[in-house]
Design an enzyme around this catalytic site. Structure first.
Site, PDB file in Angstrom:
ATOM      1  N   ASP A 127      39.250  51.233  31.343  1.00 17.69           N
ATOM      2  CA  ASP A 127      40.479  50.597  30.862  1.00 17.69           C
ATOM      3  C   ASP A 127      41.639  51.326  31.528  1.00 17.69           C
ATOM      4  OD1 ASP A 127      42.673  49.615  29.525  1.00 17.69           O
ATOM      5  OD2 ASP A 127      41.777  49.758  27.522  1.00 17.69           O
ATOM      6  N   TYR A 151      44.665  43.631  36.755  1.00 20.34           N
ATOM      7  CA  TYR A 151      45.849  43.140  36.046  1.00 20.34           C
ATOM      8  C   TYR A 151      45.347  42.297  34.884  1.00 20.34           C
ATOM      9  CZ  TYR A 151      45.988  38.105  36.593  1.00 20.34           C
ATOM     10  OH  TYR A 151      45.716  36.785  36.438  1.00 20.34           O
ATOM     11  N   ASP A 183      53.475  37.460  44.761  1.00 22.00           N
ATOM     12  CA  ASP A 183      54.729  36.760  45.087  1.00 22.00           C
ATOM     13  C   ASP A 183      55.546  36.483  43.817  1.00 22.00           C
ATOM     14  OD1 ASP A 183      53.167  34.757  43.936  1.00 22.00           O
ATOM     15  OD2 ASP A 183      53.156  33.470  45.717  1.00 22.00           O
ATOM     16  N   TYR A 205      55.254  38.337  33.800  1.00 21.12           N
ATOM     17  CA  TYR A 205      54.229  38.727  34.771  1.00 21.12           C
ATOM     18  C   TYR A 205      54.882  39.293  36.034  1.00 21.12           C
ATOM     19  CZ  TYR A 205      50.718  38.081  38.476  1.00 21.12           C
ATOM     20  OH  TYR A 205      49.888  38.260  39.555  1.00 21.12           O
ATOM     21  N   LYS A 209      54.607  43.137  37.523  1.00 19.86           N
ATOM     22  CA  LYS A 209      54.156  43.439  38.886  1.00 19.86           C
ATOM     23  C   LYS A 209      55.242  44.205  39.647  1.00 19.86           C
ATOM     24  CE  LYS A 209      50.649  42.227  40.474  1.00 19.86           C
ATOM     25  NZ  LYS A 209      49.290  42.840  40.397  1.00 19.86           N
TER      26      LYS A 209
END
Ligand code: NAP
Length: 356
Positions: A127, A151, A183, A205, A209
């Site tokens: 994890d 992810y 992206d 999200y 990232k």
């Protein structure tokens, strides 16, 4: 080369495990909720991969009037219920005493590597949210290079904090790091984005990232950060599965015409990542296919390749459904293409009938 794939049980991670093993590298991989073995089909994975409003990279089907899709793909029985260690598998240390709350014990697991066709991969259950477990795995295996693809959509702790934990462990162990980004760090307001562009995310999200990129850069200045786009290929991606379910009538929904990406074949992307890892190329890279397509256009290509009834695919507007996230994101990969020997094919080439 000793290579550790963090997130080896996923779509991209599984392809990396296969490629590394085929090229004779000493490879280890991590899984979290899946059974060990690469190529776990994400198509049957967690519901958030196909949920309307998902902020992850998967397709975001909604009915024509923007309501949630009914009858879409659901998790395969036991898909997230095999959290226990497989025979001979190593366990991150604090998972011995503190099982992840999101895993459920039970379910038979194949022997490590058995399901993969690669007998040389060592599997760890990990994890990445655990600050203690990550350095234990990386310090134990001592990879020359760690490729982090892990992810979880909608889970900041996995996508951002987990990436920071991996970067900190690599910094401590002294190996190289290749971190896979998206992206989705971009808003889509600009016509295209090259490797020098700074993130301007518009959904959770993308923000996670982008935060991961910052952590990676700060902790491992020589790391490679590889932004990619919609991953397809071999029929195993969520987008291909959704197109199949629409074309066969097992799901209802639309494919967006205003949601544009540069789809990449999972094998091309894995090869590009491994080249970047082997050559130790630092900095930001853009690795996506050489063609921008809407999800609807991509769906038509998939349907034609797979001999499906493309007339059953209905176009729709993402903007009309109020689904949060960037609409058109075109990754400009020119600088990365000039550096790499690996070719990142356009979707119309790798989805031509006869290709997988
Ligand atoms: N798929 C796309 O279209 C796309 C587009 C742009 C960027 N990306 C990026 O590409 C990378 C790979 O995507 P993918 O589609 O291959 O993802 P995926 O199939 O969903 O795999 C995700 C991996 O992360 C692991 N994971 C999830 N939570 C974890 C945790 N708490 N600790 C450790 N591992 C955990 C999963 O393990 P289990 O399955 O065993 O739980 C799995 O191995 C990601 O970084 C993603 O952001 C993907």
């Amino acid at each position: 080369m000793r290579v550790l794939i963090v997130g080896g049980s996923g779509l991209l991670g599984g392809e990396l495990v296969r490629l590394c093993a085929a090229q004779g590298h000493t490879v280890a991989a991590t899984r979290f909720s899946s059974p060990p073995g690469p190529g776990t089909p994400r198509t049957n994975g967690p519901a958030q991969d196909v949920r309307p409003g998902s902020d992850g990279p998967g397709p975001e089907p909604v009915t024509a009037d923007g309501r949630p899709v009914t009858g879409g793909p659901s998790p395969a029985p036991g898909a997230a219920a095999t959290g226990g260690p497989a025979p001979g598998e190593r366990l991150g240390p604090d998972l011995r005493t503190r099982p992840s709350p999101t895993t459920v014990a039970g379910g038979p697991s194949p022997a490590p590597g058995a399901a993969s066709g690669c007998g040389t991969c060592e599997w760890f259950r990990l994890d990445v949210r655990s600050r203690a477990a990550v350095p234990a795995v990386i310090g134990g295996f001592r990879p020359d290079v760690t490729i982090n693809v892990a992810y979880r959509s909608g889970d900041w702790a996995t996508t951002a904090d987990g990436a920071a934990n991996v970067a900190a462990a690599v910094a401590a162990s002294g190996g190289r790091l290749v971190h896979v980004s998206s992206d989705a760090v971009f808003s889509g307001d600009a016509p295209s984005y090259d490797e020098t562009c700074l993130p301007d995310p518009v959904n959770p999200y993308g923000a996670a990232k982008a935060a991961a990129e910052t952590a990676v850069r700060a902790l491992v200045p020589g790391a490679a950060i590889v932004r990619t786009s919609l991953i397809v290929g071999h029929g195993a991606s969520a987008h291909e599965a959704f197109v199949r379910s629409l074309a066969t009538g097992s799901a209802t929904g639309v494919l967006f015409t205003d949601d544009v990406r540069c789809p990449v074949h999972v094998s091309d992307l894995a090869a590009a990542l491994l080249e970047i890892a082997e050559r130790g190329l630092p900095g930001v890279h853009h690795a996506a296919g050489d063609q921008a397509l809407s999800r609807y256009e991509l769906g038509l290509l998939i349907a034609r390749r797979d001999g499906l009834d493309e007339k059953r695919l209905r176009p729709g507007l993402r903007a009309a459904g109020g689904v949060r996230g960037p609409l058109e994101v075109r990754l400009d990969c020119s600088a990365t293409r000039r550096r790499l020997h690996t070719r990142l094919r356009p979707a119309s080439e790798f989805l031509a009938p006869g290709h997988s």
